[in-house]
Scaffold this active site. Structure first.
Site, PDB file in Angstrom:
ATOM      1  N   HIS A 518       0.766  -1.400   0.059  1.00 40.59           N
ATOM      2  CA  HIS A 518       0.175   0.027  -0.185  1.00 40.59           C
ATOM      3  C   HIS A 518       0.806   1.443   0.109  1.00 40.59           C
ATOM      4  CE1 HIS A 518      -3.738   2.561   1.334  1.00 40.59           C
ATOM      5  NE2 HIS A 518      -2.494   3.094   1.535  1.00 40.59           N
ATOM      6  N   GLU A 519       1.746   1.279   0.856  1.00 38.34           N
ATOM      7  CA  GLU A 519       2.590   2.412   0.935  1.00 38.34           C
ATOM      8  C   GLU A 519       3.656   2.650  -0.214  1.00 38.34           C
ATOM      9  OE1 GLU A 519       1.946   4.839   3.161  1.00 38.34           O
ATOM     10  OE2 GLU A 519       0.736   3.489   4.409  1.00 38.34           O
TER      11      GLU A 519
HETATM   12 ZN   LIG Z   1      -2.328   5.193   2.089  1.00 41.16          ZN
END
Ligand SMILES: [Zn+2]
Length: 729
Positions: A518-519
């Site tokens: 995600h990051e």
């Molecule tokens: Zn995020």
């Protein structure tokens, strides 16, 4: 999808803003203004020769010289930067030439170089590696930056120039990104109070300063409450059910806190979550659950009740001063969703499906307790524990089985593999560059043509000087400078994983592993950015769009083809067995009733606080209780964040915008479906995504960009399907 999409908070360290993950700053937005300086200052005041902020960084790639920057450099650097910015604003405002796009909008855009330089380092570190001096300074700087923003937004000459241009926008022959820049700048003035009379302007300044100050106090209180709480165990018997790694970490924490021979658990996620999930000791779980959900609500010096109510009331007052019905109406005007009514319409489609599923999950748990002769009613502190038992029974899958295949190092390789296959990105570690903490690693990032496109910093381990959560931020964003030079981004991903103990690597749960993907989704948005103007770079998009690229990338982690590449047993090197992958996939939709409900409850709580039209401060506990009761939330589920520790909305930039994760997730589910239709590494689809979404940043209307990529409107059914909320029951 399969997944816990809402895992991360991209909070930007910019005060006031997850920035998250990008620049989500609100009340105290870093001003884009600033630029040259006519300010005369003496070297004695500013230490011109020794302060690293006052010369070009003499480092490879212009990475900040962290080894030379010390606490005392910030205050004089901010003093000078703010003075320069003020002078710069006046130069643009008082220009006697007829206003042009260049001498007004572009001049403002490229202003504030020193301020950006200092603030980028300062606000990254106040989030990732703070100390008492930085904390004290940020209390001072926050209101001053808010004031500077007001210097721009409330300057009548400046507004007149921008308004003149705005009124003849169609005759200016501007590109799409330029047009958007002018419209955004004009709206910023209007929203910043440029149309107000002198008295109202003064009132607005005071409101902004108060809100900013309260937001910082709120954040300090949450940090203090998180650090101060400790659950001390003296008798080993009480540790029943807990995995070894957690017991080891708790013993280490006890030593750190001068309680050798005991075990200390904290409300930091890596300690709290597994304790609630695995502890057989109901009393211990209850203490932890209450400790966590009462943060900021303990009627002590770190209490946030009054602050929450005051912030909400002040925001309502500010919105009304500016001619908006509520703070939510004010905020959402600039979002993809446009207004709270649209958001409620969307949330109301999903809330009943989530709650129904959650109630079914509760019934299943109670049935299990009863069958085992447990003789108790399931409560909030039992949820994760019982859910984990059911998950294990149903899917024969527990985290201890899978964690050995998800070492942090290998998972990072999985991220790198994925973006290599999608976009041709490659990474080369550098160990010779300055970093702000020994845990930070630096990678050069290359594009498929072999060109170096930026620096990637990782800061993975939990520590007290770091706030909780996970986020992406930029030490330098991509843009093209006034001379036409392409400026390459320096981007960091900050997470809070446990440090390796002994010679055992850090092993991740699924949720933690998908957070890493995600990051990097945010980071890719920053690295592949290809805009001109600084304020339109990468993740500078509306908050209900910013989580879209990050959530999309989470999907690849669950694909067998990708898992086979990186998910290897840390001891044997064995690739994760196909049978285990299948179990993971089968189990992925488990618990989505709870996940959806706790997130939605927080989103709806956020909206409730900010659609208020009443400007009188409320009793926070009563207000929250009423909102949740009206929703029909069951007592066994707490909102993902309760008001007194809801940092996203009271000290981050997500006020009225926490719903944005699920709005973005609708886009993400629909977009990933485009890949699934053609193949997860289909080059044409990846290129369409890069060209229409990632490279565009905030240069164009987000929904228009989405349609260009997808060829059609997003369909919410992919989200409900991916969460198992459409087909089940
Ligand atoms: Zn995020």
């Amino acid at each position: 999808m399969r997944k816990r999409a809402i895992v991360s908070m991209v909070l930007s360290a910019l005060v006031v803003g997850c920035n998250n993950d990008n620049k989500e700053s609100t009340e105290t937005e870093k001003s884009q203004v600033v630029a040259k300086t006519e300010v005369e200052t003496t070297q004695a005041v500013f230490n011109l020769e020794t302060n690293p902020f006052f010369s070009d960084y003499d480092t490879p790639f212009g990475i900040p010289p962290f080894d030379k920057i010390t606490n005392e450099h910030y205050a004089p650097a901010f003093d000078k930067a703010i003075a320069e910015a003020k002078a710069e604003i006046l130069v643009v405002a008082n220009n006697e030439d007829v206003p042009t796009f260049e001498n007004t909008v572009v001049a403002l855009e490229y202003g504030g170089k020193l301020l950006t330089k200092v603030a980028d380092v300062f606000y990254n570190l106040t989030g990732a590696h703070t100390n008492d001096e930085l904390k004290a300074l940020s209390k001072d700087i926050g209101p001053r930056l808010a004031g500077l923003n007001d210097d721009v937004n409330l300057n009548p000459e400046l507004f007149k120039r921008v308004e003149t241009l705005y009124n003849k926008i169609d005759s200016l022959d501007l590109r799409v990104d330029q047009k958007k820049l002018l419209v955004d700048r004009y709206k910023q003035f209007v929203r910043g109070g440029a149309g107000l009379n002198a008295d109202d302007k003064q009132q607005l300044r005071e409101l902004n300063a108060k809100i900013s100050k309260l937001g910082l106090e709120f954040a300090d209180n949450v940090l203090a409450e998180t650090n101060n709480f400790e659950l001390v165990v003296e008798n080993k018997k009480e540790l029943a059910g807990l995995p070894d790694y957690l017991i080891e970490a708790a013993a280490a924490e006890a030593i750190k806190r001068d309680k050798p021979g005991k075990w200390v658990f904290t409300t930091h996620r890596p300690s709290k979550t597994p304790l609630l999930m695995f502890s057989k000791n109901r009393e211990l779980r209850e203490k932890m659950w209450k400790g966590y959900t009462h943060r900021g609500n303990n009627h002590n010096t770190n209490d946030n009740n009054k602050i929450v109510a005051e912030i909400a009331a002040l925001r309502a007052q500010k919105a009304q001063l500016l001619g908006y019905k509520s703070h939510a109406h004010f905020v959402l005007e600039g979002n993809t969703a446009k207004n709270p009514e649209n958001v409620y319409e969307l949330l109301n489609k999903i809330w009943p499906a989530g709650l129904t599923q959650a109630k079914q999950e509760l019934a299943d748990m109670q049935a299990m307790v009863d069958a085992e002769g447990g003789n108790y009613k399931v409560e909030g502190w039992d949820w994760r524990y019982l859910a984990e038992k059911i998950r294990k029974a149903r899917y024969d899958l527990d985290e201890e089985q899978t964690k050995p295949y998800f070492s942090l190092e290998d998972t990072l390789k999985g991220v790198f593999y994925t973006v290599n296959k999608l976009y041709g990105m490659t990474f080369k570690e550098r160990t010779d560059l300055p970093v702000y903490h020994e845990d930070v690693r630096v990678f050069e990032v290359y594009y498929k043509n072999g060109e170096l496109i930026g620096l990637y910093l990782t800061d993975h381990y939990v520590r007290e000087s770091k706030r909780g959560g996970a986020w992406m931020n930029a030490y330098r964003s991509q843009y093209v400078d006034e001379k036409g030079e392409f400026v390459k981004p320096i981007i960091v991903n900050v997470l809070n994983y446990p440090k390796p103990t002994g010679d055992k690597p850090t092993l991740l749960t699924f949720g933690q592993a998908s957070t890493l993907f995600h990051e990097f989704g945010h980071a890719a948005h920053g690295f592949l950015s290809n805009g001109i103007y600084p304020s339109q770079a990468g993740t500078s998009v509306p908050r209900d769009f910013v989580e879209f690229p990050s959530q999309v990338l989470e999907n690849w982690m669950f694909e067998p083809e990708v898992l086979a590449k990186f998910a290897r047993h840390y001891e044997t090197g064995e690739v994760i067995p196909q049978a285990l992958i299948e179990k993971i996939q089968a189990a992925a939709q488990f618990g989505q009733g709870f996940a959806t409900t706790e997130y939605m409850a927080a989103s709806l709580l956020d909206l409730a606080w900010h659609t208020q039209t009443d400007t009188v401060a409320k009793d926070t506990n009563k207000f929250e209780a009423k909102v949740l009761a009206d929703l029909g939330l069951i007592r066994q589920i707490a909102p993902r964040y309760r008001s007194t520790y809801f940092s996203h909305i009271f000290s981050g930039g997500y006020s009225s915008g926490y719903y944005g994760y699920i709005w973005s997730e609708i886009l993400a589910a629909d977009a990933f479906n485009a890949f699934k239709e053609k193949g997860i590494f289909d080059q044409a689809t990846a290129e369409a995504f890069r060209a229409n979404v990632l490279s565009k940043g905030g240069t164009d209307d987000p929904m228009k960009l989405y349609r260009q990529f997808r060829g059609q409107e997003p369909d919410a059914k992919h989200l409900l399907k991916s969460r198992g909320l459409l087909l089940n029951k």
